[in-house]
Write a protein that holds these residues in place. Sequence first.
Motif, PDB file in Angstrom:
ATOM      1  N   GLN A 195      80.650  67.399  14.919  1.00 63.40           N
ATOM      2  CA  GLN A 195      79.579  66.427  14.697  1.00 63.40           C
ATOM      3  C   GLN A 195      78.971  65.975  16.028  1.00 63.40           C
ATOM      4  N   GLN A 196      79.849  65.705  17.006  1.00 64.37           N
ATOM      5  CA  GLN A 196      79.355  65.294  18.320  1.00 64.37           C
ATOM      6  C   GLN A 196      78.549  66.405  18.984  1.00 64.37           C
ATOM      7  N   ASN A 197      79.059  67.641  18.848  1.00 62.14           N
ATOM      8  CA  ASN A 197      78.324  68.776  19.420  1.00 62.14           C
ATOM      9  C   ASN A 197      76.961  68.940  18.758  1.00 62.14           C
ATOM     10  N   ASP A 198      76.946  68.769  17.428  1.00 60.87           N
ATOM     11  CA  ASP A 198      75.669  68.875  16.706  1.00 60.87           C
ATOM     12  C   ASP A 198      74.714  67.773  17.151  1.00 60.87           C
ATOM     13  N   ALA A 199      75.265  66.549  17.310  1.00 65.39           N
ATOM     14  CA  ALA A 199      74.423  65.432  17.747  1.00 65.39           C
ATOM     15  C   ALA A 199      73.905  65.679  19.162  1.00 65.39           C
ATOM     16  N   LEU A 200      74.794  66.189  20.037  1.00 66.55           N
ATOM     17  CA  LEU A 200      74.369  66.494  21.398  1.00 66.55           C
ATOM     18  C   LEU A 200      73.331  67.607  21.411  1.00 66.55           C
ATOM     19  N   GLU A 201      73.537  68.599  20.530  1.00 62.73           N
ATOM     20  CA  GLU A 201      72.573  69.696  20.454  1.00 62.73           C
ATOM     21  C   GLU A 201      71.217  69.196  19.992  1.00 62.73           C
ATOM     22  N   ARG A 202      71.250  68.272  19.013  1.00 64.00           N
ATOM     23  CA  ARG A 202      69.976  67.698  18.550  1.00 64.00           C
ATOM     24  C   ARG A 202      69.311  66.897  19.664  1.00 64.00           C
ATOM     25  N   GLN A 203      70.119  66.096  20.386  1.00 64.38           N
ATOM     26  CA  GLN A 203      69.563  65.323  21.484  1.00 64.38           C
ATOM     27  C   GLN A 203      69.033  66.229  22.588  1.00 64.38           C
ATOM     28  N   LYS A 204      69.784  67.330  22.831  1.00 64.70           N
ATOM     29  CA  LYS A 204      69.335  68.291  23.846  1.00 64.70           C
ATOM     30  C   LYS A 204      68.008  68.917  23.443  1.00 64.70           C
ATOM     31  N   THR A 205      67.901  69.271  22.152  1.00 66.05           N
ATOM     32  CA  THR A 205      66.648  69.853  21.659  1.00 66.05           C
ATOM     33  C   THR A 205      65.505  68.862  21.784  1.00 66.05           C
ATOM     34  N   ILE A 206      65.791  67.604  21.409  1.00 66.68           N
ATOM     35  CA  ILE A 206      64.752  66.564  21.511  1.00 66.68           C
ATOM     36  C   ILE A 206      64.333  66.378  22.966  1.00 66.68           C
ATOM     37  N   ALA A 207      65.343  66.357  23.868  1.00 69.17           N
ATOM     38  CA  ALA A 207      65.034  66.176  25.297  1.00 69.17           C
ATOM     39  C   ALA A 207      64.218  67.345  25.832  1.00 69.17           C
TER      40      ALA A 207
END
Length: 584
Positions: A195-207
């Motif tokens: 879940q954390q990796n997915d959230a980080l991946e989403r944040q990375k994509t947004i960034a």
Amino acid sequence: MKDIYYSESFEQLWQEETEIKTRVQNRLFCLTFLVCNPLSAIAFYLSGDPFFYTLLPTHLLSDSIILGYMFLNYKKVISGQQMSFYTFATLVCFYAFLLSRPHFSYVQSCINLTLAVIFAGLVLRWPLRYGVVISVMALVLYPASIYFVSNTSLSDFVEQGAIFVMVAHVVFPFVVKLNYNKDRREFYFRYTLQQQNDALERQKTIAEQATRAKTDFLSMMSHEIRTPLNGIVGMVHLMMQEESSEKPNDLLKTLKFSADHLMAVVNDVLDFNKINSNHVVLDPQPFNPFDFFDTLKKTFDPKANEKGISLVFSVDPGLPVQLVADRLRLSQVITNLVHNAIKFTPNGSVTLDVKQVARTPEAVTLDFAVTDTGIGIPKSEQPGIFEIFTQVRARTHSDSVSGTGLGLAISRELMRLFGSEIHLESEEGKGSRFTFRLSMPYSEQPMVVNQPSPAMVAGDMPEVRVLVADDNKTNLVLATQLLKRRNILHDTASNGQEAYEMFSRNRYDLVLMDLRMPIMDGFESTALIRQLDPVVPIIALTASAFENEKERAMANGFSGYFIKPFIPQDFYDYIFPFLGIAVK
């Protein structure tokens, strides 16, 4: 660990995961008893125990029921855990029945029952309730079958090994719980980590999307600002050249100053964005350090003389005659530091010291220091002085200095590309000192200066014709006016399609091509022109200052890349070599 809270969604995922993960174990458990129970009757047969004739049919009957459970699991009527649970519960009932039948000895039966519990504890991954149910059934049914049905006393049963069976069943629920909770906890950590990796991946994509949007926006805004700014800067220079009075027009001088300042602001913002977006790559080239510092000093002498301050460039005479580094970016850092020093020094001096501190056969290490006797920087402002849009505002000079506050931020980021850091020492009212250290390759061999090939002098214009393609009328007027002043023949096109058609009908010695035009852009037009003439010089005359845009242009057939806005002399200096004209 006891405080872990499992959400409803997690429990659902866990049930799905454990069903998949324990599928093999549950089937192995059932198959083992399906095969081993009938085989266990052989020991009773070999020992001549008539109990064999009761044992074998009973196990065959239990096997048929187990096969039924496995079939229901195959049809997905019951889960794998339910299959193994029903199998064990059925076996406990059959074992209780068998214990009630006459035996020569219960030793072999107790060994088999104990091994069955141990095997189940090793293989099965159940919730605690399943283990408790099985153990309660065994602890109740086994003694009850002996006590109420069998002719054997309960004490004889215990003496012949029942104590081990009972202990195994008491321990069984705890073993099951331990294994089950261990697996669930591991899955929980994997689940939360995912879940954390997915959230980080989403944040990375947004960034990344935000960075791309910022880059695209600044690229577009840079183009949109630079395009009219090119007209302003160019026209101002032309008007100043035409000024016939002995005293320069103050209005034109003010306009030129404002245009130059606006151009510097746009360049600072664009530079910082390029560095921040990792679009800047150092390009080390050999250069003569003494010529380099001498040229730099000459650019600052007029401003220093205007303010009446002393400007000193103290360069170690023992430097190698040739250094290898990105001269443009090094010049940008020193320019920012010296420019700030002059700007914030009302009187006194500004000094650039360059000293050699170490040398190896491969590289030389230099210390750079820019020192001034200006207003200094308060201690409270020093920690954030390298942040963007930060500028010292002294009480007595707040109205006399201006800028974007990007110079030091850009310099710091460029130094990081060089693998170094800028350090600050300052005291308010006494001045500042900025230092950094660089190691760079060097050579003791003097630089070989290529002699220019014979060419015409700018005063004797050859018969050449230039095609200018730009959709902006102001830029067309500026470019044609500059060409007119050198008696260079020219034609104009307002889009790439028109440029291609004109080139196909006429001969041109040079094409000045804007990249962004309607109908057909500069890239497509250049590709078509290259099919007609692969050698004619085509210069991208564009407001886009991004390195990737330049790389794309040079890879798609352009001969040069000239960025707007520009001043007339820079324009001539750039295009004349392509026309075979020597610059005076």
